[in-house]
Every structure is written in C-alpha cells, then in structure tokens.
Design an enzyme around this catalytic site. Sequence first.
Site, PDB file in Angstrom:
ATOM      1  N   HIS A 104    -135.574  -2.317  32.825  1.00  0.00           N
ATOM      2  CA  HIS A 104    -135.035  -1.183  32.088  1.00  0.00           C
ATOM      3  C   HIS A 104    -135.067  -1.487  30.589  1.00  0.00           C
ATOM      4  O   HIS A 104    -135.084  -2.645  30.172  1.00  0.00           O
ATOM      5  CB  HIS A 104    -133.614  -0.892  32.542  1.00  0.00           C
ATOM      6  CG  HIS A 104    -133.507  -0.498  33.987  1.00  0.00           C
ATOM      7  ND1 HIS A 104    -132.730   0.553  34.416  1.00  0.00           N
ATOM      8  CD2 HIS A 104    -134.079  -1.011  35.112  1.00  0.00           C
ATOM      9  CE1 HIS A 104    -132.823   0.678  35.728  1.00  0.00           C
ATOM     10  NE2 HIS A 104    -133.632  -0.273  36.176  1.00  0.00           N
ATOM     11  N   GLU A 106    -132.867  -1.268  28.245  1.00  0.00           N
ATOM     12  CA  GLU A 106    -131.738  -2.055  27.751  1.00  0.00           C
ATOM     13  C   GLU A 106    -131.928  -3.533  28.086  1.00  0.00           C
ATOM     14  O   GLU A 106    -131.665  -4.411  27.251  1.00  0.00           O
ATOM     15  CB  GLU A 106    -130.426  -1.558  28.375  1.00  0.00           C
ATOM     16  CG  GLU A 106    -130.080  -0.128  28.002  1.00  0.00           C
ATOM     17  CD  GLU A 106    -130.606   0.898  28.993  1.00  0.00           C
ATOM     18  OE1 GLU A 106    -129.943   1.922  29.179  1.00  0.00           O
ATOM     19  OE2 GLU A 106    -131.695   0.689  29.583  1.00  0.00           O
ATOM     20  N   CYS A 131    -128.150   3.820  32.783  1.00  0.00           N
ATOM     21  CA  CYS A 131    -127.837   3.943  34.204  1.00  0.00           C
ATOM     22  C   CYS A 131    -126.766   2.911  34.578  1.00  0.00           C
ATOM     23  O   CYS A 131    -126.458   1.996  33.817  1.00  0.00           O
ATOM     24  CB  CYS A 131    -129.094   3.742  35.051  1.00  0.00           C
ATOM     25  SG  CYS A 131    -129.716   2.042  35.036  1.00  0.00           S
TER      26      CYS A 131
END
EC number: 3.5.4.5
Length: 297
Positions: A104, A106, A131
Amino acid sequence: MTRLQQRLEEALANLPDALRTSLTPIINAEFKGVISKEQFQSLQADSELSDKELRLALLPLAAAFSVAPISNFYVGAIARGLTGNLYFGANMEYNDVQLGQTIHAEQSAISHAWIQGETGISDITINFSPCGHCRQFMNELTTADSLMVQLPERNEKSLQEYLPESFGPKDLGIEGGLLAPLSHNLALETDSPLLRKALEAANRSHAPYSHNLSGIALEMESGEVYYGMYAENAAFNPSLPPLQVALVHANMSREDILTVKSAALVEDHKGAISHLAITQSTLEALNPDVTLEYASL
C-alpha cells in the site's frame, strides 16, 4: 524518456505555475522521491502555498511511482520524517502473485523513510483515506501516538482518530516500535556481497513477535543492489516482508522491479516463521530466471 518520467512530467504540468517552475529542477531524471526539509521550505516560499496545500499538491508526483497492473488505481503517499524530509511512496501490485503481497502507498512511503534512516514519522499525506490495514500498519510506528494524517479537502486528524481504541505493540508488552534504530548483531561469514547486504538489513529488522530477524538484498540487471528488512506488526497480517521493503527501495530508486536478476535472503533460525517460500514464489513471478541465495543463521 521512461514511463515514470513521463508520468512525473504530466503531474508537473498540472501544477500551479509558480510551484511548477520551482519543482522542475528537482523532478529530473535523477529524482528518487525525496524532498529535503530545505527544498520543501523553498518550494513553500516560492509557491506561497501553506504546508498542507503544498503537501497535497505534491501527491500526484508521489502517485506517479505507482505500479498497479491489476487495479489501475494509483495511490500516492508522502511521509514526513522527524528530520523534516519528505518521502514519496506509492502502491505496488504484481501480476501472478496473490494479493497479500501488495504494498500500500502508506507502507511504501514509510518503508522509503525507514530505508533512508528515519527513526519516526511526524505526518503522512495520502490522496485516499487509509484502509484499515494501513491504519494498523502505521500504529506500529515509534510515533503512532502523535502521527497526523492529512487527506485532500479534509482537516488533518491524528492516526488515533482514524483507529480508535487501537491495538498495538504496547498491548503485547513491546516498547519502541517500527523505525526505532536497531542493531541485532547477527553475524555471517560469507564471500557473497548480496548475503552481506541482506545481513545488514536483517540487523535493522523489526520482528518482536515472531523473532524472525530477516533481510534481503536484490541485484538488478542494471547492477544496482537494493535491500529491505522485515517490518512486523502486532496484528500480524499487516506485517511487511523484507522482499516488499526491498521492492519499494528499488521502485523509488527508479528501477523496473521486473529486472531483478538475483537475490539473497538472511533469516534468524530462531524465528517462529520463515519468509523463504513466499519470497521464492514472488521473485519467480517477477522473473522466472532469478537466483536466490539463502542463509539461516
């Protein structure tokens, strides 16, 4: 011109004139997704944008590093380290590999900062709401209690507001956290440069739950070598394997991840798990001819 540089220049073209003029010398063919504190301050002065406005304006440049052949959904993130430097990250996917190996945005930005020696993240800016997986991943950080999250068209909020009544390392009696400076003093006698680099990474790994101290080094067809260390998580599933951290290292260094030609994985045999099998299968999906050295210490 590479596809990445084309994406970066397309993103540049859509920025306000003053910011584009100041950024153009930085976003060159050598740009590897890092903007120093001093560069950021200069960009802010030239563009007359606020700190928040400038970070949000930079997000399309971070998203340009995305590798998303499955979703075609490009996510960018910018993590600011405790030094004040900003680190770009983007989501990464792989064909023919199970989705659990996805990185992801991040995770990418935080791994990028970790590779560059940061010991904490003060804030992270993302173009889509994080998420649950990423909220939990960020809760492992040394700075989880103070970390701020900025999204477009919203007020900045703390990670703990995004993850109320959170579960983290302290609930398992673990002090420190991800990005804390570590040196595990693992040792290996070897003539292999790749194994030595993987050992260096393993000695920086964060694995307080399984104790699988592990690191990997990747050699690309270009001859460049990139490393990654294991980032374990109190909730287990959001843990980021060393291969993924190394792939972030390569991708943010403008390498085509499909050009990995050889790798070396080092693990502590006292760990309760092993990354060997999943590392082999993921590498083979990237390049069926890749070679893998392995050492269990």
